[in-house]
Scaffold this active site. Structure first.
Site, PDB file in Angstrom:
ATOM      1  N   CYS A 138      -9.611   0.606   7.260  1.00 17.58           N
ATOM      2  CA  CYS A 138      -9.889   0.095   5.912  1.00 17.58           C
ATOM      3  C   CYS A 138     -11.150  -0.760   5.810  1.00 17.58           C
ATOM      4  O   CYS A 138     -11.645  -0.992   4.717  1.00 17.58           O
ATOM      5  CB  CYS A 138      -8.697  -0.700   5.398  1.00 17.58           C
ATOM      6  N   HIS A 393      -8.351   2.237  -3.715  1.00 19.04           N
ATOM      7  CA  HIS A 393      -8.766   1.900  -2.352  1.00 19.04           C
ATOM      8  C   HIS A 393      -9.129   3.166  -1.585  1.00 19.04           C
ATOM      9  O   HIS A 393      -8.338   3.673  -0.792  1.00 19.04           O
ATOM     10  CB  HIS A 393      -7.633   1.139  -1.652  1.00 19.04           C
ATOM     11  N   CYS A 425      -7.505  -6.295   5.215  1.00 18.02           N
ATOM     12  CA  CYS A 425      -6.652  -6.041   6.365  1.00 18.02           C
ATOM     13  C   CYS A 425      -6.971  -4.640   6.889  1.00 18.02           C
ATOM     14  O   CYS A 425      -7.592  -3.828   6.196  1.00 18.02           O
ATOM     15  CB  CYS A 425      -5.176  -6.167   6.001  1.00 18.02           C
ATOM     16  N   GLY A 427      -5.338  -1.289   9.232  1.00 15.20           N
ATOM     17  CA  GLY A 427      -4.203  -0.646   9.876  1.00 15.20           C
ATOM     18  C   GLY A 427      -4.246  -0.789  11.384  1.00 15.20           C
ATOM     19  O   GLY A 427      -5.320  -0.820  11.988  1.00 15.20           O
TER      20      GLY A 427
END
Length: 462
Positions: A138, A393, A425, A427
């Site tokens: 991300c 996103h 954040c 993954g």
């Protein structure tokens, strides 16, 4: 002891004015680069022209995957649009670009790398300009920007582009192949395989984030994004993309120009969100309404050395100050910004209180709420134009998109807004953050002053 004395001698040479430094012979202290090095984390080096600045940052609109405006658009067309915009709007000579780095997540690596190289050609870059991809999930778009900034700072080249691309219509989140059975012996490795929604539930349960708090965060995101769109705030950053829409029933193609984010729902309310059932856990609190949207989009950021920007007459939109990537427990990967933001802010020589605006990716409302509470952030400074719950996103593009959104908002606010932070954040249990400074807000070197005598220096240095 000898080391300390040597350092004092260096400092003394730095402080002693040269005989020719003043026409009337007065002893003035003049600022110059210290031979002993500068230990200050926040580098006030704009007067030397070697800090890294952002000249331009653009993005496409963000559209709902499989249902939105880009559902029938090739991924490389999205990247082409923002790369071409950098050239067209700045009149940059493409031959001067040292590298193009593209953050991207879901597509097979070799295929997406080829698509990005093709996009550079479509946009007008010559064969001499290299292209590569980077994948830190991300944060990939922000990582691309940080990689380019680091390369410029290291002297590898003077001008580079950090970009991000994701078509979640074309590439879905899935696992290819079998899983190594060794994973069963390592709990943290097992947790890397948890569905992202389960990690959201873990954050909500472990840190006491309520369903009401999550739904309220979602309402706020849509409300602020809708207001920003209505006020035309995104027009400076969004590059219209002319593409096609195919009617799934008739196969009829229609040409359209997409210039507005299509995931924003201004009518979202607490009562409407309360009707949604949890998606990942029967008695959970994470719903489709308080999670980020699955989206398509791209963004690109043009960076260069300050002196190069000034010599070529480019406007300076912002200054890249610091970047940090950190690791956290994979089971609660959403807490990443709560760790990454302090690390990046400290690296910039600042404190949280010095930051005027925050762009924190709303992967899930649970982790967004937790991070804001943990860092005790002023809500009026965070995601002032909405976030991923409303905007969407597109994994690899979010970081680059956020740079454009943040710096344009800082530009609008002017002197009331000096420092901004982008964070998300990641993954498998990580977080990333970067600190930017408004383009016209840098300090000159002003840490020198007149001294009448050197009697405060140690005699050992004389």
């Amino acid at each position: 002891m000898e080391k300390a004395i040597d350092r004092q001698r260096v400092l003394l040479r730095h402080l002693r004015p040269s005989p020719s430094s003043s026409p009337n012979g007065s002893h003035l202290i003049s600022a110059s680069v210290c031979a002993a090095g500068d230990s200050a984390a926040y580098q006030r080096n704009s007067c030397f022209g070697d800090d890294v600045v952002v000249v331009a940052a653009y993005r496409t609109a963000i559209c709902k995957s499989k249902r939105g405006g880009f559902k029938d658009t090739y991924p490389e067309e999205l990247l082409t649009a923002v790369l071409k915009a950098l050239l067209d709007k700045t009149n940059l000579n493409p031959n001067e670009v040292g590298d193009i780095v593209v953050g991207t997540v879901l597509a097979p690596g070799a295929q997406r790398a080829t698509e990005c190289r093709m996009a550079a050609f479509y946009a007008g870059f010559p064969e001499t300009v290299p292209v590569r991809t980077v994948n830190r999930q991300c944060s990939s778009g922000l990582q691309a920007v940080a990689d380019v900034a680091a390369a410029i700072k290291s002297g590898f080249y003077d001008i580079g582009i950090g970009a991000g691309l994701e078509s979640m219509t074309t590439n879905s989140m899935s696992w290819d192949g079998s899983i190594n059975p060794k994973v069963n012996a390592f709990q943290q490795a097992q947790n890397c395989l948890l569905p992202m929604g389960i990690t959201s539930e873990n954050v909500a349960h472990r840190y006491g984030v309520t369903r009401q708090e999550q739904d309220q965060a979602a309402v706020n995101s849509h409300r602020k994004a809708a207001a920003a769109t209505a006020a035309g705030k995104f027009k400076e950053e969004i590059i219209p993309v002319t593409t096609k829409i195919v009617d799934p029933k008739t196969g009829e193609e229609k040409q359209v120009t997409i210039s507005v984010d299509d995931g924003i729902r201004p009518e979202t309310s607490i009562s409407s969100l309360a009707k949604l059932k949890p998606v990942f856990k029967k008695d959970g609190s994470t719903t489709a309404g308080n999670s980020s949207q699955v989206s398509d989009g791209a963004g690109a950021v043009l960076l260069m050395r300050r002196d190069v920007a000034m010599q070529n007459g480019f406007p300076i939109l912002g200054v890249f100050r610091s970047f940090a990537a950190v690791g956290v427990d994979p089971a609660v990967m959403g807490v990443g910004p709560a760790v990454a933001i302090p690390a990046a802010v400290k690296s910039a020589g600042l404190q949280i209180e010095d930051i005027d605006l925050f762009e924190i990716n709303e992967a899930f409302a649970s982790q967004f709420v937790y991070c804001c509470k943990k860092l005790e952030l002023d809500a009026t400074k965070v995601n002032v134009n909405g976030g991923a719950i409303a905007l969407g996103h597109p994994l690899g593009a979010t970081g680059a998109r956020s740079v454009s959104t943040l710096l344009n908002e800082m530009k609008r606010r002017g002197k009331d807004c000096r420092f901004g932070v982008i964070s998300m954040c990641i993954g498998t249990g990580m977080g990333a953050a970067a600190v930017f400074e408004r383009g016209d807000a840098t300090d000159g070197l002003t840490n020198a002053r007149r001294m009448q005598s050197h009697n405060l220096l140690s005699k050992d240095a004389m």
